[in-house]
Every structure is written in structure tokens, then in C-alpha cells.
Design an enzyme around this catalytic site. Structure first.
Site, PDB file in Angstrom:
ATOM      1  N   GLU A 115      56.812  34.963  54.090  1.00  0.00           N
ATOM      2  CA  GLU A 115      56.965  34.950  55.932  1.00  0.00           C
ATOM      3  C   GLU A 115      56.144  35.475  56.496  1.00  0.00           C
ATOM      4  O   GLU A 115      55.818  36.270  55.766  1.00  0.00           O
ATOM      5  CB  GLU A 115      57.946  35.953  55.566  1.00  0.00           C
ATOM      6  N   ARG A 144      75.064  37.055  59.550  1.00  0.00           N
ATOM      7  CA  ARG A 144      76.523  36.134  59.138  1.00  0.00           C
ATOM      8  C   ARG A 144      77.611  36.250  58.678  1.00  0.00           C
ATOM      9  O   ARG A 144      78.622  36.631  58.803  1.00  0.00           O
ATOM     10  CB  ARG A 144      75.379  34.885  58.432  1.00  0.00           C
ATOM     11  N   CYS A 153      67.195  41.167  55.235  1.00  0.00           N
ATOM     12  CA  CYS A 153      66.056  40.566  54.574  1.00  0.00           C
ATOM     13  C   CYS A 153      65.360  41.308  56.292  1.00  0.00           C
ATOM     14  O   CYS A 153      63.941  41.954  55.936  1.00  0.00           O
ATOM     15  CB  CYS A 153      65.566  39.592  54.109  1.00  0.00           C
ATOM     16  N   HIS A 175      60.276  35.743  50.409  1.00  0.00           N
ATOM     17  CA  HIS A 175      61.480  35.075  49.932  1.00  0.00           C
ATOM     18  C   HIS A 175      61.814  34.265  48.408  1.00  0.00           C
ATOM     19  O   HIS A 175      60.846  33.695  48.967  1.00  0.00           O
ATOM     20  CB  HIS A 175      62.301  34.699  51.447  1.00  0.00           C
TER      21      HIS A 175
HETATM   22  N1  PCA Z   1      68.221  38.695  50.627  1.00  0.00           N
HETATM   23  C1  PCA Z   1      69.027  38.677  52.211  1.00  0.00           C
HETATM   24  C2  PCA Z   1      69.663  39.995  52.531  1.00  0.00           C
HETATM   25  C3  PCA Z   1      69.082  40.990  50.749  1.00  0.00           C
HETATM   26  C4  PCA Z   1      68.212  39.491  50.020  1.00  0.00           C
HETATM   27  O1  PCA Z   1      68.224  39.600  49.091  1.00  0.00           O
HETATM   28  C5  PCA Z   1      68.399  37.890  53.363  1.00  0.00           C
HETATM   29  O2  PCA Z   1      67.882  36.983  53.227  1.00  0.00           O
HETATM   30  O3  PCA Z   1      68.428  38.935  54.862  1.00  0.00           O
END
Ligand code: PCA
Length: 214
Positions: free
Chosen positions: A81, A91, A144, A167
Site C-alpha cells: 500500500e 462496510r 487495515c 495486503h
Molecule cells: N483485513 C481487514 C482488516 C483485518 C484484515 O486482515 C482490512 O483490510 O481492513
């Protein structure tokens, strides 16, 4: 010994596991070399608590680099990111049942922070090893992104400690019957072993194209 702090999340959204913690957990205690060792911590998928857990870990460990990792089901590759925004729009409810909508992460904080990791260089190193990876320009508006923003806010006066967010796709077991991409946990672990040394060694990012058209 210097410390790299890696974080992963607990399961959320009805899933039984979270590949971010499954991968990061395996690297707890792993030494990149004689001087740098990884410490892994799990964060709650709860808006407030996750930020406190992260802050406590940074204060306690005084890491030289921080990478928070989270699951992004539906993504097809490892997504480093670029930008954290000061905005929450949940959401679904978090694991404490709270669903904030349209609120800032930090009241009166800047609109956004960029990662201080050399994300293009990290992505490049992975693609060269045959691991799908890309720079992403949105970390979403859920827990996240909140943790990513809180991380950059905490370290804003500490530019010598690069930090950012990764991610990752579903693990294969999570993708059964969903017709979505997945990535084995072992590949994520391997990817972290490849890209973290790049992040420690690179003082500047690569000047190569890694943008998107949409
Ligand atoms: N993914 C979520 C929150 C925790 C995770 O592993 C997100 O992308 O916000």
C-alpha cells in the site's frame, strides 16, 4: 540486535483464519542476518484496540522497520500500500461489533500519509522471483487502513523508521467455492523473506513505473 516488527490480524468477517497472521507468525524470531531479527505480533480486528496494540508494540520493541500485514480477500497479488487515508467507513462491524462510518482515524490529522517503505523496489524484487506483487493506491476504509494510518501517524517524526502496509490475498483454503484468487501461506512467508532485506537496504525507492490507470 535490531528488530523488525511484523503484525498480522486475527480472523474477521466470519472467516476461521487470517492468512496475514498465519504468515507473519511463522517469521517470529527469524533473523535476516546477524543484526536484524523479526518480532511478530497479532492485532485485533477492532478499530480502537488494534491501534493501541500497535502503539504498545512499537513503544516496547523500538523497531527499525514496521510492516503491518492484512488480508484483502479478492486481491490477486501481494499489494504494497502506498497511501493511508484519515477516513473510516466500515462496510461490516469490527470484531467488537462497532461499525464507524465517515469518521477520521485521527481528529485533525492530515488527510493522508504515504508509506515510507521503498514499495517499488520491494515489488520489483518479488516479481523477479516469480511472486505476484504490485503497488496499491488504496488500503480501503476498514481496520487495515486505520492501522496503516495510525502507524504512519505515530512514526511521522521518525523518518528513520520506514513503515508501511501489505495486503495479501486469501489463503487457498479460504478461496474454496468463492472463485477468487488465493496465495499459499508459504509463498507469503517467502515473499517477506525476500522483500524485507530490500526494505532495510534501500534508502530510496526505484524510479520505475508502477502506477495504475484506474
Ligand atoms: N483485513 C481487514 C482488516 C483485518 C484484515 O486482515 C482490512 O483490510 O481492513
Amino acid at each position: 540486535m535490531q528488530t523488525i516488527l511484523l503484525t498480522g490480524f486475527e480472523p474477521f468477517g466470519g472467516e476461521q483464519s487470517n492468512p496475514s497472521w498465519q504468515a507473519v507468525q511463522q517469521l517470529d524470531g527469524y533473523q535476516l542476518d546477524d543484526e536484524v531479527q523479526i518480532v511478530s505480533r497479532q492485532l485485533s480486528c477492532v478499530f480502537e484496540k488494534s491501534q493501541q496494540e500497535l502503539h504498545t508494540a512499537i513503544d516496547e520493541l523500538q523497531p527499525v522497520l514496521v510492516l503491518a500485514v492484512g488480508q484483502a480477500g479478492g486481491r490477486t497479488e501481494l499489494c504494497f500500500e502506498k497511501v493511508a487515508i484519515n477516513f473510516i467507513d466500515a462496510r461490516i462491524a469490527d470484531n467488537a461489533g462497532r461499525q464507524p462510518v465517515g469518521t477520521p482515524v485521527v481528529t485533525d490529522g492530515p488527510t493522508a500519509y504515504f508509506t515510507t517503505l521503498p514499495v517499488k523496489a520491494m515489488v520489483n524484487s518479488l516479481k523477479q522471483q516469480g511472486i505476484p506483487a504490485a503497488v496499491s493506491y488504496t488500503a480501503g476504509t476498514y481496520v487495515c487502513n486505520t492501522v496503516f494510518y495510525a502507524l504512519m501517524h505515530q512514526l511521522k517524526n521518525n523518518p528513520k523508521v520506514p513503515a508501511g502496509f501489505l495486503h495479501i490475498p486469501y489463503a487457498p483454503a479460504q478461496a474454496i467455492g468463492k472463485a477468487v484468487a488465493s496465495m499459499p501461506i508459504e509463498m507469503v512467508v517467502q515473499a517477506l523473506k525476500i522483500c524485507l532485506p530490500v526494505a532495510i537496504l534501500s534508502t530510496e525507492d526505484l524510479q520505475i513505473a508502477a502506477g495504475t490507470l484506474d
